[in-house]
Design a protein around this motif. Structure first.
Motif, PDB file in Angstrom:
ATOM      1  N   TYR A 228     102.356  -7.363  -6.831  1.00 18.67           N
ATOM      2  CA  TYR A 228     101.597  -8.426  -7.456  1.00 18.67           C
ATOM      3  C   TYR A 228     101.602  -8.175  -8.948  1.00 18.67           C
ATOM      4  CZ  TYR A 228      99.282  -9.401  -3.032  1.00 18.67           C
ATOM      5  OH  TYR A 228      98.988  -9.731  -1.767  1.00 18.67           O
ATOM      6  N   TYR A 229     101.301  -9.173  -9.675  1.00 20.61           N
ATOM      7  CA  TYR A 229     101.132  -8.983 -11.105  1.00 20.61           C
ATOM      8  C   TYR A 229      99.862  -8.224 -11.384  1.00 20.61           C
ATOM      9  CZ  TYR A 229     104.643 -11.201 -13.873  1.00 20.61           C
ATOM     10  OH  TYR A 229     105.781 -11.472 -14.534  1.00 20.61           O
ATOM     11  N   TYR A 230      98.793  -8.813 -10.937  1.00 24.37           N
ATOM     12  CA  TYR A 230      97.521  -8.164 -11.209  1.00 24.37           C
ATOM     13  C   TYR A 230      96.799  -7.941  -9.907  1.00 24.37           C
ATOM     14  CZ  TYR A 230      98.346  -9.240 -16.004  1.00 24.37           C
ATOM     15  OH  TYR A 230      98.879  -9.298 -17.240  1.00 24.37           O
ATOM     16  N   GLU A 231      96.874  -6.754  -9.470  1.00 22.74           N
ATOM     17  CA  GLU A 231      96.213  -6.456  -8.227  1.00 22.74           C
ATOM     18  C   GLU A 231      94.987  -5.637  -8.527  1.00 22.74           C
ATOM     19  OE1 GLU A 231      97.994  -5.944  -4.128  1.00 22.74           O
ATOM     20  OE2 GLU A 231      98.347  -4.111  -5.201  1.00 22.74           O
ATOM     21  N   GLU A 232      93.939  -5.944  -7.836  1.00 21.50           N
ATOM     22  CA  GLU A 232      92.715  -5.197  -8.099  1.00 21.50           C
ATOM     23  C   GLU A 232      92.812  -3.824  -7.478  1.00 21.50           C
ATOM     24  OE1 GLU A 232      89.639  -7.672  -6.731  1.00 21.50           O
ATOM     25  OE2 GLU A 232      89.986  -9.121  -8.335  1.00 21.50           O
TER      26      GLU A 232
END
Lengths: 233, 248
Positions: A228-232
């Motif tokens: 993912y680009y921004y994964e938590e």
């Protein structure tokens, strides 16, 4: 896989090993880069023993220690991964092996290294699980027997990787750091606080541990189909 | 955030919390819409027009100055209409129970452009009642003004009528939702920036190099396990062994 990921629930943490990865995966590539960079840090000093630690729990030490050991073993080096987290050992879970006998047995002279070490899928990689948990982990690690054990192990292996407890939580990691050639600090992206990291760096420098550098865990990866680009985190 | 504030950095911060911003904005905008629709009583308006004509002064032609005087008078009429002299009889005639000031707040009096026409607009939750009040006001005004002022030329131009299917003038759902949207969007961005200021975690290689003065040996990225069924999940035994605090 290299990395475990957890969503919301801490209990759903999963840890992955490079065993199950094809060699060309971006994750394997990242560990090879880590290996190369680490090896470049040993210009003046032979780097045989390495502690992998972090400021606080849950930042990815064991995953990184295990996978780094695997990529070192893939270089035809004889590698020993030791679980020196004598408070919450986890290497035996990672490699799914028994922990009846291990590191503490060897240090207390109850067993020889050869008997306690377990083989893995990679013939060059051996694993020493924690063994029974002692009541006094710090004293055990700081003992003369521990020093003799390290000397002994150095004769048999090219690399010895210590999976240590977090340095800001207990003193064990610092004791190990002062005994080995290099220390690697695992920092989790978006989770490790700057103050905690500073404290860890300061502690390691105080015991004159050779801090090689940091590994940034949990980076968002771009342009790979696996991420993912921004994964938590 | 470090100074100088980097526009791209702000964008990436907003992007990271885009879900918070979008969720907050849309839910509050929707809530504003629903509340406006269900909770606020719709108001209707009715208006009536009155022509107030000053008798021309003797010997003077109909001049622009005179017209100006008439318009000044509209201000006076405005005050008269919202005074007790007019409001009390109106309340009496209609048998309304509201107070004088309540009624007064429903009434708007204004001149129509440059003319001498007076428009009395009444807002009420009931369209018919709004029209009734407007018409009663107009008739009371017509009766009372000649006694108050030296005028005998007040005539009604248009009576307020009840439309078949009146549309309420307020609340304006679109306007309320638009306002809620803008306010919450701003609020969301504000909260995001605030959280970012509070967030003192390491978020990049640069953070490590700048804050800790140590080198970065490598990066390990997040791997999405769910999308890789081919991956072997190890250490499943850990779960049954309870929480993992140190192992990491």
């Amino acid at each position: 896989m290299v990395h475990r990921k957890f969503k919301n629930d801490k209990n759903s943490r999963k840890r992955f090993l490079l065993t199950t990865l094809e060699n060309r995966s971006p994750a394997a590539e990242q560990f090879r880069t880590l290996r190369t960079n680490m090896q470049f840090m040993q210009i003046d000093r032979k780097l045989k023993t390495l502690v992998v630690t972090s400021p606080l729990p849950g930042e990815g030490k064991s995953t990184i220690a295990a996978n780094l050991s695997i990529v070192l073993a893939q270089q035809e080096s004889k590698v020993l991964l030791i679980d020196t987290d004598l408070r919450k050992p986890s290497v035996h879970y990672t490699f799914e092996i028994s922990n009846n006998i291990g590191f503490t047995n060897v240090v207390t002279n109850q067993a020889g290294i050869k008997n306690a070490v377990k083989r893995t899928f990679n013939p060059n990689l051996s694993v020493l699980t924690s063994g029974p948990l002692p009541p006094n982990p710090s004293e055990l690690l700081a003992s003369n027997r521990m020093k003799r054990f390290i000397e002994e192990a150095k004769k048999q292996y090219d690399y010895i990787v210590f999976d240590a407890p977090p340095v800001n939580a207990v003193t064990d990691g610092l004791i190990l750091s002062s005994m080995v050639d290099g220390t690697m600090l695992v920092i989790r992206n978006g989770k490790t606080e700057i103050e905690q990291a500073k404290k860890a760096v300061g502690s390691i420098q105080k015991v004159e541990g050779n801090l090689l550098g940091a590994v940034l865990n949990d980076c968002p990866v771009k342009d790979t189909p696996y991420s993912y680009y921004y994964e938590e985190g | 955030m470090k100074s100088p504030i980097d526009f791209l950095e702000i964008l990436s911060i907003l992007k990271r919390r885009i879900r918070l911003i979008v969720l907050m904005t849309f839910s509050i905008t929707a809530a504003a819409g629903l509340m406006t629709y269900y909770l606020v009583t719709p108001m209707y308006e009715a208006s009536t027009q009155i022509l107030v004509n000053q008798p021309p002064s003797e010997g003077e032609a109909f001049s622009s100055r005179e017209l100006e005087t008439s318009r000044e008078l509209i201000e006076t009429y405005n005050t008269i209409i919202t005074s007790s002299r007019i409001l009390d009889p109106t309340l009496q005639q209609l048998g309304l129970e509201q107070s004088r000031s309540e009624l007064s707040s429903q009434i708007t009096v204004r001149g129509e452009g440059e003319s001498q026409v007076l428009r009395i607009t009444v807002e009420d939750s009931n369209q018919a009642e709004a029209a009734d009040i407007a018409n009663t006001l107009a008739s009371v005004f017509q009766e009372e003004v000649p006694q108050i002022m030296n005028i005998n030329n007040v005539s009604s131009l248009a009576e307020a009528e009840v439309e078949g299917n009146p549309s309420p003038i307020s609340p304006n759902i679109g306007l309320n939702m638009g306002a809620a949207f803008i306010v919450t969007l701003g609020l969301g961005i504000g909260i995001t920036m605030f959280l970012e200021l509070l967030d003192n975690t390491i978020k990049s290689e640069a953070d490590i190099e700048n804050e800790l003065n140590i080198s970065v040996l490598g990066q390990v990225s997040t791997v999405n396990v769910e999308n890789r069924p081919d991956l072997e999940v190890l250490s499943s035994a850990e779960k049954s062994q309870g929480s993992e605090t140190y192992g990491a």
